[in-house]
Design a protein around this motif. Sequence first.
Motif, mmCIF file in Angstrom:
data_model
loop_
_atom_site.group_PDB
_atom_site.id
_atom_site.type_symbol
_atom_site.label_atom_id
_atom_site.label_comp_id
_atom_site.label_asym_id
_atom_site.label_seq_id
_atom_site.Cartn_x
_atom_site.Cartn_y
_atom_site.Cartn_z
ATOM 1 N N GLU A 27 4.814 8.272 4.331
ATOM 2 C CA GLU A 27 5.614 7.459 3.411
ATOM 3 C C GLU A 27 6.501 6.481 4.174
ATOM 4 O OE1 GLU A 27 7.696 10.262 1.022
ATOM 5 O OE2 GLU A 27 6.032 10.555 -0.381
ATOM 6 N N SER A 28 7.031 6.907 5.280
ATOM 7 C CA SER A 28 7.845 6.003 6.100
ATOM 8 C C SER A 28 6.998 4.859 6.648
ATOM 9 C CB SER A 28 8.495 6.787 7.240
ATOM 10 O OG SER A 28 9.208 5.934 8.108
ATOM 11 N N LEU A 29 5.768 5.211 7.075
ATOM 12 C CA LEU A 29 4.869 4.177 7.585
ATOM 13 C C LEU A 29 4.485 3.189 6.491
ATOM 14 C CD1 LEU A 29 3.141 3.110 9.930
ATOM 15 C CD2 LEU A 29 1.342 4.704 9.237
ATOM 16 N N ILE A 30 4.329 3.681 5.246
ATOM 17 C CA ILE A 30 4.012 2.785 4.126
ATOM 18 C C ILE A 30 5.136 1.785 3.916
ATOM 19 C CG2 ILE A 30 3.716 2.697 1.621
ATOM 20 C CD1 ILE A 30 2.264 5.386 1.805
ATOM 21 N N THR A 31 6.359 2.274 3.971
ATOM 22 C CA THR A 31 7.518 1.388 3.781
ATOM 23 C C THR A 31 7.583 0.331 4.871
ATOM 24 O OG1 THR A 31 8.733 3.215 2.747
ATOM 25 C CG2 THR A 31 10.013 1.321 3.507
ATOM 26 N N GLN A 32 7.390 0.751 6.123
ATOM 27 C CA GLN A 32 7.444 -0.195 7.236
ATOM 28 C C GLN A 32 6.343 -1.250 7.115
ATOM 29 O OE1 GLN A 32 7.232 2.080 10.839
ATOM 30 N NE2 GLN A 32 9.057 3.319 10.353
ATOM 31 N N THR A 33 5.131 -0.796 6.811
ATOM 32 C CA THR A 33 4.004 -1.731 6.709
ATOM 33 C C THR A 33 4.184 -2.678 5.538
ATOM 34 O OG1 THR A 33 2.546 -0.018 7.627
ATOM 35 C CG2 THR A 33 1.497 -1.887 6.549
ATOM 36 N N GLY A 34 4.638 -2.163 4.377
ATOM 37 C CA GLY A 34 4.815 -3.007 3.199
ATOM 38 C C GLY A 34 5.903 -4.033 3.359
ATOM 39 N N VAL A 35 6.984 -3.687 4.081
ATOM 40 C CA VAL A 35 8.065 -4.641 4.300
ATOM 41 C C VAL A 35 7.606 -5.780 5.202
ATOM 42 C CG1 VAL A 35 10.332 -4.938 5.365
ATOM 43 C CG2 VAL A 35 9.915 -2.976 3.879
ATOM 44 N N VAL A 36 6.826 -5.436 6.220
ATOM 45 C CA VAL A 36 6.343 -6.476 7.145
ATOM 46 C C VAL A 36 5.369 -7.418 6.451
ATOM 47 C CG1 VAL A 36 5.024 -6.888 9.248
ATOM 48 C CG2 VAL A 36 6.717 -5.037 9.170
ATOM 49 N N ASP A 37 4.420 -6.847 5.668
ATOM 50 C CA ASP A 37 3.405 -7.672 4.995
ATOM 51 C C ASP A 37 3.038 -7.005 3.674
ATOM 52 O OD1 ASP A 37 1.429 -9.375 4.205
ATOM 53 O OD2 ASP A 37 0.086 -9.003 5.906
ATOM 54 N N PRO A 38 3.642 -7.408 2.570
ATOM 55 C CA PRO A 38 3.363 -6.765 1.281
ATOM 56 C C PRO A 38 1.919 -6.930 0.820
ATOM 57 C CG PRO A 38 5.401 -8.045 1.174
ATOM 58 C CD PRO A 38 4.731 -8.407 2.459
ATOM 59 N N GLU A 39 1.201 -7.954 1.335
ATOM 60 C CA GLU A 39 -0.178 -8.199 0.911
ATOM 61 C C GLU A 39 -1.195 -7.442 1.760
ATOM 62 O OE1 GLU A 39 -0.706 -12.377 1.079
ATOM 63 O OE2 GLU A 39 0.544 -12.791 -0.690
ATOM 64 N N ASP A 40 -0.726 -6.674 2.747
ATOM 65 C CA ASP A 40 -1.631 -5.968 3.656
ATOM 66 C C ASP A 40 -2.341 -4.841 2.900
ATOM 67 O OD1 ASP A 40 -2.939 -4.761 5.750
ATOM 68 O OD2 ASP A 40 -1.232 -4.929 7.125
ATOM 69 N N SER A 41 -3.677 -4.792 3.031
ATOM 70 C CA SER A 41 -4.457 -3.751 2.347
ATOM 71 C C SER A 41 -4.209 -2.369 2.942
ATOM 72 C CB SER A 41 -5.956 -4.086 2.432
ATOM 73 O OG SER A 41 -6.397 -4.105 3.782
ATOM 74 N N ARG A 42 -3.586 -2.295 4.134
ATOM 75 C CA ARG A 42 -3.268 -0.992 4.722
ATOM 76 C C ARG A 42 -2.346 -0.185 3.798
ATOM 77 N NH1 ARG A 42 -2.804 -4.567 9.130
ATOM 78 N NH2 ARG A 42 -4.297 -4.167 10.809
ATOM 79 N N VAL A 43 -1.452 -0.881 3.101
ATOM 80 C CA VAL A 43 -0.529 -0.197 2.196
ATOM 81 C C VAL A 43 -1.310 0.551 1.119
ATOM 82 C CG1 VAL A 43 1.353 -0.524 0.552
ATOM 83 C CG2 VAL A 43 1.276 -1.879 2.648
ATOM 84 N N ASN A 44 -2.339 -0.111 0.557
ATOM 85 C CA ASN A 44 -3.148 0.535 -0.475
ATOM 86 C C ASN A 44 -3.912 1.727 0.085
ATOM 87 O OD1 ASN A 44 -3.193 -2.670 -1.040
ATOM 88 N ND2 ASN A 44 -3.077 -1.544 -2.971
ATOM 89 N N CYS A 45 -4.388 1.597 1.330
ATOM 90 C CA CYS A 45 -5.125 2.690 1.956
ATOM 91 C C CYS A 45 -4.225 3.918 2.136
ATOM 92 C CB CYS A 45 -5.695 2.231 3.303
ATOM 93 S SG CYS A 45 -6.638 3.495 4.180
ATOM 94 N N LEU A 46 -2.987 3.687 2.591
ATOM 95 C CA LEU A 46 -2.063 4.794 2.810
ATOM 96 C C LEU A 46 -1.638 5.427 1.481
ATOM 97 C CD1 LEU A 46 0.161 3.229 5.621
ATOM 98 C CD2 LEU A 46 -1.761 4.806 5.874
ATOM 99 N N LEU A 47 -1.425 4.599 0.459
ATOM 100 C CA LEU A 47 -1.091 5.127 -0.855
ATOM 101 C C LEU A 47 -2.238 5.952 -1.429
ATOM 102 C CD1 LEU A 47 0.738 2.041 -2.406
ATOM 103 C CD2 LEU A 47 1.770 4.224 -1.760
ATOM 104 N N GLU A 48 -3.479 5.507 -1.197
ATOM 105 C CA GLU A 48 -4.632 6.291 -1.639
ATOM 106 C C GLU A 48 -4.678 7.634 -0.930
ATOM 107 O OE1 GLU A 48 -8.165 7.176 -3.756
ATOM 108 O OE2 GLU A 48 -6.542 5.715 -4.055
ATOM 109 N N GLY A 49 -4.279 7.657 0.365
ATOM 110 C CA GLY A 49 -4.217 8.920 1.088
ATOM 111 C C GLY A 49 -3.226 9.883 0.446
ATOM 112 N N LEU A 50 -2.075 9.349 0.014
ATOM 113 C CA LEU A 50 -1.099 10.181 -0.690
ATOM 114 C C LEU A 50 -1.666 10.692 -2.009
ATOM 115 C CD1 LEU A 50 2.209 8.151 -0.138
ATOM 116 C CD2 LEU A 50 1.589 10.337 0.906
#
Length: 373
Positions: A27-50
């Motif tokens: 969850e911390s990594l999701i926050t860091q990644t989303g703040v840097v680039d909200p359009e990054d698909s990595r955020v969706n991948c990490l949320l799917e993992g959750l």
Amino acid sequence: MTTLVVCIDRDSPAAAACPVVGRDAVESLITQTGVVDPEDSRVNCLLEGLAVTDELEAEGSSPVLAVVGGGSDSVGSDREIASQIESLVAEHDPDSAVVVVDSADDERLVPIIESRVQVDAVDRVVVRQARDIESTYYLLKQFLADEELRKTVLVPVGIIMLAFPLLLVVTSPTIAVGAIAAAVGVFLIYKGLGIDAYLSRLPGQTREALYSGQVSLVTYVVAAGLSLVGVFAGVLGVSAVGDISPFLLANRFAFASVPWLTGAALAASLGRLLDELIQQEGVRSAYVNLPFGAVAVGLVVRGFSAYFLERGGVFEPFQVPETNLGIVQIQGFLLEAGTRLALFILAGILISLVGVRVATYVSHTDIEDELVE
């Protein structure tokens, strides 16, 4: 039952911290990644993992959520991810794994995980509004990775885009478009008939023919020379007549060039026949029949072209001269165009039948020799 939920990020910017294990850390990594680039698909991948982790917990499993990643799109990055998977397997000893990816590049690493732990499912996350765009992107990427397709499609398109504006500078748009269309047509015929493959094999075949001493190599050169003479004779024949219809011009070209072209076909077929006789104990009937077929076709084409030229007024009716053969004397007479055509057709059919008969005889002789042996 322990299930390892693995989110793969091949070129993760946080590769130095990987593997990231546990819900809070992810969850911390999701926050860091989303703040840097909200359009990054990595955020969706990490949320799917959750989401997958919550689903497994609801089913009574003991999921372990982890994020593995490398620092670049390279073999070294893949090996780093493999090392991270091994450490996770050694630490948590999972019974199976669920892999979550967000791209085709990440999905290529699934076999690495399968070699370390049993993979029950692969969950590929694609942002809904970008599904068509992403699919097109990966299709284009796969297309550009194929060297043969690049040469076949991109190079001709690039040449056309360079040539078209240059042609517009020196000529009219109509001529420019016509020239480009003609070039594309020639290229399509070139590829469609496989001429490029034939030309690529030609040097090797020529070298082999030189080293093996094949007669056909010489006869092919003779055939090429006779063909050039035939084309030259046809052009001279066309230039010698006046202003006539294109159909009669084509027949005049055929009438003048057919004897030479027939000689070229005869030379090439005889050379191939001699190679078969020299290199093998027997010869296939098709090679025996080929010279007869070439002569027969030449006679028929010559007869039809002469018929059309005579009926079109280009040629005068054929005059059979008076002939004295001792006790036999032939009076001179005019040979009608239809009769002359019939004689040519009859001669072509007779020669063709002789070729078939000779080929059949040769074939039967070879079979009898094999039976005797």
